[in-house]
Design a protein around this motif. Structure first.
Motif, PDB file in Angstrom:
ATOM      1  N   TYR A 206     -11.766  -8.678  -6.116  1.00 27.44           N
ATOM      2  CA  TYR A 206     -10.796  -8.405  -4.964  1.00 27.44           C
ATOM      3  C   TYR A 206      -9.719  -7.693  -5.740  1.00 27.44           C
ATOM      4  N   GLU A 207      -8.921  -8.541  -6.597  1.00 22.77           N
ATOM      5  CA  GLU A 207      -7.745  -7.956  -7.039  1.00 22.77           C
ATOM      6  C   GLU A 207      -7.743  -6.735  -7.871  1.00 22.77           C
ATOM      7  N   PRO A 208      -8.849  -6.427  -8.841  1.00 21.93           N
ATOM      8  CA  PRO A 208      -8.683  -5.146  -9.246  1.00 21.93           C
ATOM      9  C   PRO A 208      -9.058  -3.925  -8.226  1.00 21.93           C
ATOM     10  N   THR A 209      -9.801  -4.319  -7.354  1.00 22.68           N
ATOM     11  CA  THR A 209     -10.321  -3.323  -6.523  1.00 22.68           C
ATOM     12  C   THR A 209      -8.847  -2.750  -5.575  1.00 22.68           C
ATOM     13  N   ALA A 210      -8.296  -3.838  -5.031  1.00 17.39           N
ATOM     14  CA  ALA A 210      -6.937  -3.673  -4.235  1.00 17.39           C
ATOM     15  C   ALA A 210      -5.775  -2.885  -5.111  1.00 17.39           C
ATOM     16  N   ALA A 211      -5.871  -3.369  -6.188  1.00 17.72           N
ATOM     17  CA  ALA A 211      -4.772  -2.475  -7.007  1.00 17.72           C
ATOM     18  C   ALA A 211      -5.313  -1.132  -7.282  1.00 17.72           C
ATOM     19  N   LEU A 212      -6.387  -0.815  -7.412  1.00 21.70           N
ATOM     20  CA  LEU A 212      -7.101   0.489  -7.522  1.00 21.70           C
ATOM     21  C   LEU A 212      -6.701   1.432  -6.410  1.00 21.70           C
ATOM     22  N   LEU A 213      -6.903   0.559  -5.160  1.00 26.05           N
ATOM     23  CA  LEU A 213      -6.774   1.336  -3.938  1.00 26.05           C
ATOM     24  C   LEU A 213      -5.308   1.763  -3.746  1.00 26.05           C
ATOM     25  N   SER A 231      -6.681   2.420   3.482  1.00 29.06           N
ATOM     26  CA  SER A 231      -5.961   1.487   3.994  1.00 29.06           C
ATOM     27  C   SER A 231      -7.123   0.525   4.958  1.00 29.06           C
ATOM     28  N   LEU A 232      -8.125   0.966   5.303  1.00 27.21           N
ATOM     29  CA  LEU A 232      -9.096   0.401   6.051  1.00 27.21           C
ATOM     30  C   LEU A 232     -10.067  -0.504   4.943  1.00 27.21           C
ATOM     31  N   ALA A 233     -10.128   0.065   3.624  1.00 30.57           N
ATOM     32  CA  ALA A 233     -10.855  -0.569   2.684  1.00 30.57           C
ATOM     33  C   ALA A 233      -9.805  -1.923   2.095  1.00 30.57           C
ATOM     34  N   LEU A 234      -8.598  -1.661   1.999  1.00 35.32           N
ATOM     35  CA  LEU A 234      -7.572  -2.943   1.820  1.00 35.32           C
ATOM     36  C   LEU A 234      -7.774  -3.851   2.844  1.00 35.32           C
ATOM     37  N   ALA A 235      -7.798  -3.567   4.163  1.00 36.48           N
ATOM     38  CA  ALA A 235      -7.829  -4.365   5.351  1.00 36.48           C
ATOM     39  C   ALA A 235      -9.132  -5.272   5.275  1.00 36.48           C
ATOM     40  N   SER A 236     -10.328  -4.319   4.768  1.00 32.87           N
ATOM     41  CA  SER A 236     -11.696  -5.307   4.725  1.00 32.87           C
ATOM     42  C   SER A 236     -11.552  -6.302   3.500  1.00 32.87           C
ATOM     43  N   LEU A 237     -10.768  -5.883   2.408  1.00 27.01           N
ATOM     44  CA  LEU A 237     -10.494  -6.973   1.205  1.00 27.01           C
ATOM     45  C   LEU A 237      -9.808  -8.043   1.438  1.00 27.01           C
ATOM     46  N   VAL A 238      -8.645  -7.754   2.295  1.00 30.36           N
ATOM     47  CA  VAL A 238      -7.668  -8.872   2.744  1.00 30.36           C
ATOM     48  C   VAL A 238      -8.233  -9.840   3.843  1.00 30.36           C
ATOM     49  N   ARG A 239      -9.370  -9.325   4.421  1.00 35.84           N
ATOM     50  CA  ARG A 239      -9.680 -10.194   5.330  1.00 35.84           C
ATOM     51  C   ARG A 239     -10.618 -11.240   4.750  1.00 35.84           C
ATOM     52  N   GLU A 242      -7.069 -13.714   0.369  1.00 33.63           N
ATOM     53  CA  GLU A 242      -5.911 -13.841   0.111  1.00 33.63           C
ATOM     54  C   GLU A 242      -5.442 -13.400  -1.136  1.00 33.63           C
ATOM     55  N   THR A 243      -6.289 -13.231  -2.069  1.00 33.06           N
ATOM     56  CA  THR A 243      -6.038 -12.824  -3.542  1.00 33.06           C
ATOM     57  C   THR A 243      -5.524 -11.323  -3.306  1.00 33.06           C
ATOM     58  N   ALA A 244      -6.400 -10.484  -2.544  1.00 36.94           N
ATOM     59  CA  ALA A 244      -6.159  -8.960  -1.933  1.00 36.94           C
ATOM     60  C   ALA A 244      -4.656  -8.745  -1.396  1.00 36.94           C
ATOM     61  N   ALA A 245      -4.522  -9.891  -0.456  1.00 36.58           N
ATOM     62  CA  ALA A 245      -3.192  -9.978   0.302  1.00 36.58           C
ATOM     63  C   ALA A 245      -1.933  -9.852  -0.769  1.00 36.58           C
TER      64      ALA A 245
END
Length: 313
Positions: A206-213, A231-239, A242-245
């Motif tokens: 979650y964390e590295p993928t969110a940072a990369l996006l 943004s849709l990919a980030l939304a899926s991670l955040v859902r 919480e680490t992604a958020a």
């Protein structure tokens, strides 16, 4: 009929493909050429050792499929054709130049849901991942393979979830390698979005993928489709986490909240981008700490702007 009567004679198949290729520019011949795709792929498969025949067959199929897509036609190639193409991919897995053509062909084929399903059935995903690992430097191959992965992963069929899980690090590596190439980065972001939707990421992703996006969005702010799908990919991670958020809030390269504002103002006339950003913010406010931070960045003002811009959406 001429080709089918002499499957075993390479010269007959080569001449047949060359003759069919001579009709490509003739618009009235196109409906008949569409019916020849199976004959062409079977000829390629029967004479798999002839690189010349593979090149001519692949070139002709690309021409036919390009015309079909231009006319809005989806070519639902059957499982036997998908199997033939996979056989060719495996035979020439080390030939970078030919593989580049083949991957473009697979990308065009996978535009059809039926064809994408057939490619999945014959087991092409591990081969795509192997190609990406081997030719990570090749932007054309990376673009095509990520587009095929997106087509295969975006389907509601979850049967390949275990196999798709191993696509996450490979797709992330593609995005990292080609962050500044907008076309490839867009394709990789779309693939990551589909993989996130299918629940293929693990807690450690979650964390590295969110940072990369976020990096992809920063590097390619002008590309509306990349911003939307990223943004849709980030939304899926955040859902899911919480680490992604928190990664979006606390990214070392700058506030993700400010990035959301910037992206909206850059694409304020793009409803698809606005919708994706709203979906991301909607997922972020489910976490109290994140919502407090969004308030401190006066996100209500941005949401009011969006509401005024798209009152009927």
């Amino acid at each position: 009929d001429f080709m089918q009567a002499s499957w075993d004679i390479e010269e007959v198949q080569a001449k047949g493909i060359q003759h069919l290729a001579s009709f490509v520019k003739d618009k009235s011949a196109f409906p008949y050429l569409l019916k020849c795709t199976e004959v062409i792929t079977l000829a390629m498969n029967t004479h798999i050792d002839s690189l010349d025949l593979q090149l001519e067959g692949c070139t002709l199929l690309l021409e036919i499929l390009s015309q079909a897509l231009e006319q809005g036609l989806m070519m639902a190639l059957d499982e036997s054709v998908a199997s033939c193409l996979l056989h060719t991919v495996r035979k020439y897995a080390g030939n970078e130049e030919f593989l580049s053509m083949l991957c473009t062909l697979l990308m065009m084929v996978s535009a059809s849901e039926v064809a994408a399903e057939n490619l999945r059935k014959v087991g092409i995903i591990p081969d795509l991942l192997s190609i990406l690992r081997r030719f990570l430097h090749n932007d054309k191959i990376c673009f095509s393979c990520c587009a095929v992965l997106w087509s295969l992963a975006v389907s509601e069929n979850n049967a390949e979830q275990a196999v798709l899980g191993s696509a996450v690090p490979v797709t992330s590596a593609v995005l990292q390698e080609h962050l500044q190439n907008g076309v490839v980065a867009e394709s990789a972001c779309s693939a990551l979005w589909a993989l996130a939707l299918q629940g293929c990421l693990t807690d450690s992703d979650y964390e590295p993928t969110a940072a990369l996006l976020l990096d992809a969005l920063r590097m390619n702010p002008e590309r509306a489709v990349l911003v939307k799908n990223g943004s849709l990919a980030l939304a899926s991670l955040v859902r899911l986490s919480e680490t992604a958020a928190l990664t979006i809030l606390l990214d070392s390269k700058g506030s993700g909240i400010e990035l959301i504002k910037d992206e909206y103002h850059l694409h304020f006339d793009e409803p698809g981008v606005a919708e994706a950003l709203c979906l991301l913010m909607n997922e972020m406010v489910q976490y109290d700490e994140v919502m407090l931070d969004m308030r401190s960045h006066k996100m209500e003002k941005l949401l009011s702007e969006i509401k005024l811009q798209f009152p009927f959406s």
